[in-house]
Design a protein around this motif. Structure first.
Motif, PDB file in Angstrom:
ATOM      1  N   ARG A 274     -26.501   0.690   0.360  1.00  0.00           N
ATOM      2  CA  ARG A 274     -25.241   1.314  -0.017  1.00  0.00           C
ATOM      3  C   ARG A 274     -24.735   2.270   1.067  1.00  0.00           C
ATOM      4  N   THR A 275     -25.588   3.203   1.510  1.00  0.00           N
ATOM      5  CA  THR A 275     -25.137   4.237   2.438  1.00  0.00           C
ATOM      6  C   THR A 275     -24.982   3.728   3.863  1.00  0.00           C
ATOM      7  N   GLU A 276     -25.787   2.738   4.254  1.00  0.00           N
ATOM      8  CA  GLU A 276     -25.707   2.212   5.614  1.00  0.00           C
ATOM      9  C   GLU A 276     -25.010   0.861   5.684  1.00  0.00           C
ATOM     10  N   GLY A 277     -24.646   0.321   4.527  1.00  0.00           N
ATOM     11  CA  GLY A 277     -23.980  -0.973   4.505  1.00  0.00           C
ATOM     12  C   GLY A 277     -22.673  -0.943   3.754  1.00  0.00           C
ATOM     13  N   SER A 278     -22.741  -0.854   2.424  1.00  0.00           N
ATOM     14  CA  SER A 278     -21.548  -1.018   1.592  1.00  0.00           C
ATOM     15  C   SER A 278     -20.482   0.041   1.855  1.00  0.00           C
ATOM     16  N   GLU A 279     -20.882   1.309   1.905  1.00  0.00           N
ATOM     17  CA  GLU A 279     -19.888   2.372   2.042  1.00  0.00           C
ATOM     18  C   GLU A 279     -19.199   2.352   3.404  1.00  0.00           C
ATOM     19  N   PRO A 280     -19.938   2.310   4.532  1.00  0.00           N
ATOM     20  CA  PRO A 280     -19.230   2.172   5.807  1.00  0.00           C
ATOM     21  C   PRO A 280     -18.515   0.828   5.946  1.00  0.00           C
ATOM     22  N   LEU A 281     -19.056  -0.218   5.296  1.00  0.00           N
ATOM     23  CA  LEU A 281     -18.386  -1.516   5.324  1.00  0.00           C
ATOM     24  C   LEU A 281     -17.016  -1.425   4.671  1.00  0.00           C
ATOM     25  N   ASP A 282     -16.930  -0.711   3.577  1.00  0.00           N
ATOM     26  CA  ASP A 282     -15.650  -0.543   2.900  1.00  0.00           C
ATOM     27  C   ASP A 282     -14.655   0.182   3.805  1.00  0.00           C
ATOM     28  N   ILE A 283     -15.142   1.151   4.571  1.00  0.00           N
ATOM     29  CA  ILE A 283     -14.265   1.869   5.507  1.00  0.00           C
ATOM     30  C   ILE A 283     -13.763   0.925   6.595  1.00  0.00           C
ATOM     31  N   ALA A 284     -14.683   0.115   7.159  1.00  0.00           N
ATOM     32  CA  ALA A 284     -14.302  -0.809   8.224  1.00  0.00           C
ATOM     33  C   ALA A 284     -13.313  -1.858   7.720  1.00  0.00           C
ATOM     34  N   VAL A 285     -13.548  -2.375   6.511  1.00  0.00           N
ATOM     35  CA  VAL A 285     -12.633  -3.374   5.946  1.00  0.00           C
ATOM     36  C   VAL A 285     -11.261  -2.753   5.697  1.00  0.00           C
ATOM     37  N   THR A 286     -11.247  -1.532   5.165  1.00  0.00           N
ATOM     38  CA  THR A 286      -9.974  -0.851   4.925  1.00  0.00           C
ATOM     39  C   THR A 286      -9.215  -0.641   6.223  1.00  0.00           C
ATOM     40  N   ALA A 287      -9.933  -0.236   7.271  1.00  0.00           N
ATOM     41  CA  ALA A 287      -9.288  -0.044   8.575  1.00  0.00           C
ATOM     42  C   ALA A 287      -8.714  -1.352   9.105  1.00  0.00           C
ATOM     43  N   ARG A 288      -9.445  -2.446   8.932  1.00  0.00           N
ATOM     44  CA  ARG A 288      -8.943  -3.736   9.414  1.00  0.00           C
ATOM     45  C   ARG A 288      -7.724  -4.188   8.613  1.00  0.00           C
ATOM     46  N   ILE A 289      -7.753  -3.961   7.299  1.00  0.00           N
ATOM     47  CA  ILE A 289      -6.598  -4.301   6.474  1.00  0.00           C
ATOM     48  C   ILE A 289      -5.366  -3.528   6.941  1.00  0.00           C
ATOM     49  N   LEU A 290      -5.538  -2.234   7.192  1.00  0.00           N
ATOM     50  CA  LEU A 290      -4.422  -1.408   7.653  1.00  0.00           C
ATOM     51  C   LEU A 290      -3.919  -1.874   9.015  1.00  0.00           C
ATOM     52  N   ALA A 291      -4.845  -2.256   9.895  1.00  0.00           N
ATOM     53  CA  ALA A 291      -4.442  -2.727  11.223  1.00  0.00           C
ATOM     54  C   ALA A 291      -3.615  -4.001  11.123  1.00  0.00           C
ATOM     55  N   GLN A 292      -4.030  -4.911  10.268  1.00  0.00           N
ATOM     56  CA  GLN A 292      -3.282  -6.159  10.117  1.00  0.00           C
ATOM     57  C   GLN A 292      -1.906  -5.904   9.495  1.00  0.00           C
ATOM     58  N   GLN A 293      -1.852  -4.965   8.554  1.00  0.00           N
ATOM     59  CA  GLN A 293      -0.559  -4.624   7.971  1.00  0.00           C
ATOM     60  C   GLN A 293       0.346  -3.956   9.006  1.00  0.00           C
ATOM     61  N   ALA A 294      -0.240  -3.092   9.829  1.00  0.00           N
ATOM     62  CA  ALA A 294       0.546  -2.425  10.869  1.00  0.00           C
ATOM     63  C   ALA A 294       1.071  -3.426  11.888  1.00  0.00           C
ATOM     64  N   ARG A 295       0.264  -4.435  12.232  1.00  0.00           N
ATOM     65  CA  ARG A 295       0.719  -5.468  13.168  1.00  0.00           C
ATOM     66  C   ARG A 295       1.902  -6.248  12.587  1.00  0.00           C
ATOM     67  N   ALA A 296       1.838  -6.561  11.291  1.00  0.00           N
ATOM     68  CA  ALA A 296       2.970  -7.248  10.655  1.00  0.00           C
ATOM     69  C   ALA A 296       4.211  -6.361  10.679  1.00  0.00           C
ATOM     70  N   ASP A 297       4.057  -5.051  10.416  1.00  0.00           N
ATOM     71  CA  ASP A 297       5.198  -4.130  10.490  1.00  0.00           C
ATOM     72  C   ASP A 297       5.796  -4.108  11.891  1.00  0.00           C
ATOM     73  N   GLU A 298       4.939  -4.122  12.891  1.00  0.00           N
ATOM     74  CA  GLU A 298       5.406  -4.083  14.278  1.00  0.00           C
ATOM     75  C   GLU A 298       6.224  -5.322  14.623  1.00  0.00           C
ATOM     76  N   ILE A 299       5.702  -6.500  14.265  1.00  0.00           N
ATOM     77  CA  ILE A 299       6.390  -7.745  14.597  1.00  0.00           C
ATOM     78  C   ILE A 299       7.711  -7.857  13.848  1.00  0.00           C
ATOM     79  N   LEU A 300       7.695  -7.513  12.559  1.00  0.00           N
ATOM     80  CA  LEU A 300       8.932  -7.600  11.779  1.00  0.00           C
ATOM     81  C   LEU A 300       9.969  -6.591  12.269  1.00  0.00           C
ATOM     82  N   GLY A 301       9.519  -5.421  12.640  1.00  0.00           N
ATOM     83  CA  GLY A 301      10.448  -4.439  13.204  1.00  0.00           C
ATOM     84  C   GLY A 301      11.062  -4.933  14.500  1.00  0.00           C
TER      85      GLY A 301
END
Length: 435
Positions: A274-301
């Protein structure tokens, strides 16, 4: 004289009715339990029942823990991973579809191939997730059904947008905006909810169960009962030790130690997952989701030629959140890529502000390391590698938690049965002495 002798004999004769308890025939069980043999038999019954109950409860509780860890390893965690892969593939498809419109006309083969591959990965992920989700998980099944239906609509709108783009029709961008709105406002939120549901289930399943402590306490209590029983039997039989009770005590003490060691090892492994896998994994996945959303915002803009200020605002907000997440969970190379991407995005905004659309497109799609596409690709690749590494660490911890409990269910049942037999073998000779 003779009458005086008869009177003396009557006086000295014992009244035999006084030798019989008038209630004896009415409560033989009570009298037996009050006697020493009854107390010893009661002691044996209590100890045997306690030992067998301990074995049954321990075996059932540990079996339930192992089953939960097995479900986590084989179903829940893979489903969470499939959900985040679905989101990533859908985001990539949306971004790639928009990329094709930056230069106009027929899109390059590599762009078309990336889009088709992303749609294929998303479709395969939906099939995998559908096969892995529990029939009782109505919420996840509903989300998967909605995703499948909406993905079919999305691909149809994108196909229409592409056809218009190849014909140099200006309505192609309108269709693209419609498909992108469907993706960003409906499909991706559903995919993110699916991921969050499964990720929360993984983290909840990895939290330590209170049953282990209760089992250890129960084993210690039964051990104390055996020691007290040994003392009571010694007082009744005037013998210091009963080999049977000594063996039962040793077996119960061994079971308590086994429960403690296995429970701690399993809890430690699950906590590490949990502490060395799931919790930091959730942070990394959230960051990647935000990055992909930001890239879509950039292209559409960029496609809107800077006329939509909200795209730029959303890009700034999402990249700021990525920065906060990377401060909490640093990822090698991700921070530099994020800062480079933000600088490149600002250059795009500056070009658009001066009306240099072709220059902005060149920065967005250029192959140079300092350009937007390259920086986003570096960030996405760093996060993807970190997600894979954290997932392996998570799965390894879950597997070790499961392994630590492997032999315990059968072992607890066997130890309790042997200890109960030892109690009977130890007390039976003492009871036979009263016959």
């Amino acid at each position: 004289m003779e009458s005086r002798e008869l009177a003396r004999q009557r006086t000295c004769t014992l009244d035999e009715s006084l030798l019989v308890d008038p209630e004896e025939s009415e409560r033989p069980v009570v009298d037996f339990l009050r006697a020493t043999p009854g107390r010893i038999a009661t002691l044996a019954i209590v100890l045997v029942a306690a030992l067998l109950a301990l074995g049954l409860i321990a075996s059932k509780a540990v079996s339930d823990q192992r089953e939960g860890l097995e479900t986590l390893h084989s179903r829940t965690e893979p489903l969470a991973d499939a959900a985040q892969r679905i989101f990533g593939a859908l985001s990539l498809a949306n971004t790639t579809a928009a990329d094709a419109f930056l230069v106009g006309g027929v899109e390059a083969h590599d762009v078309r191939d990336r889009y088709d591959a992303a749609i294929g990965q998303a479709s395969a992920g939906l099939v995998t997730a559908s096969n892995g989700v529990s029939p009782n998980d109505i919420h996840s099944l509903t989300l998967l059904t909605d995703l499948s239906n909406q993905l079919a609509v999305y691909t149809g709108v994108v196909a229409t947008a592409r056809a218009n783009n190849r014909a140099d029709s200006p309505v192609g961008v309108a269709y693209l905006s419609e498909s992108s709105a469907l993706m960003r406002h409906s499909i991706l939120p559903s995919a993110e909810r699916l991921y969050r549901t499964q990720a929360d289930a993984v983290i909840a399943a990895e939290r330590p169960a209170g049953s282990t402590r209760a089992l250890i306490a129960a084993a210690v209590l039964v051990l104390v009962m055996l020691l007290v029983g040994q003392a009571l039997l010694a007082r009744s039989s005037h013998r210091r030790l009963s080999p049977g009770l000594v063996l039962a005590s040793v077996l119960t003490a061994g079971l308590a130690v086994w429960l403690t060691v296995a429970g701690l090892a399993s809890a430690y492994a699950a906590a590490g997952a949990r502490t060395e896998g799931s919790e930091p994994l959730d942070i990394a996945v959230t960051a990647r989701i935000l990055a992909q959303q930001a890239r879509a915002d950039e292209i559409l803009g960029l496609l809107e030629r800077g006329s939509d200020p909200y795209s730029d605002i959303k890009f700034g907000g999402r990249t700021a959140q990525i920065g906060w997440l990377l401060d909490e969970h640093p990822v090698a190379g991700a921070g530099d890529a994020l800062r480079g991407w933000i600088r490149s995005h600002q250059e795009i905004a500056d070009k658009l502000a001066t009306g240099d659309y072709s220059g902005a497109v060149a920065i967005a799609q250029g192959g140079g390391r300092e350009y937007s596409t390259a920086q986003f690709t570096r960030l996405d690749a760093a996060l993807e590698q970190d997600i894979a590494r954290l997932r392996e660490r998570q799965r390894d911890g879950i597997a070790r938690a499961h392994t630590a409990l492997n032999a315990l269910p059968a072992g607890a049942a066997a130890v309790s049965v042997f200890a109960a037999i030892a109690v009977v073998a130890g007390i039976a000779p003492r009871l036979s002495e009263y016959h």
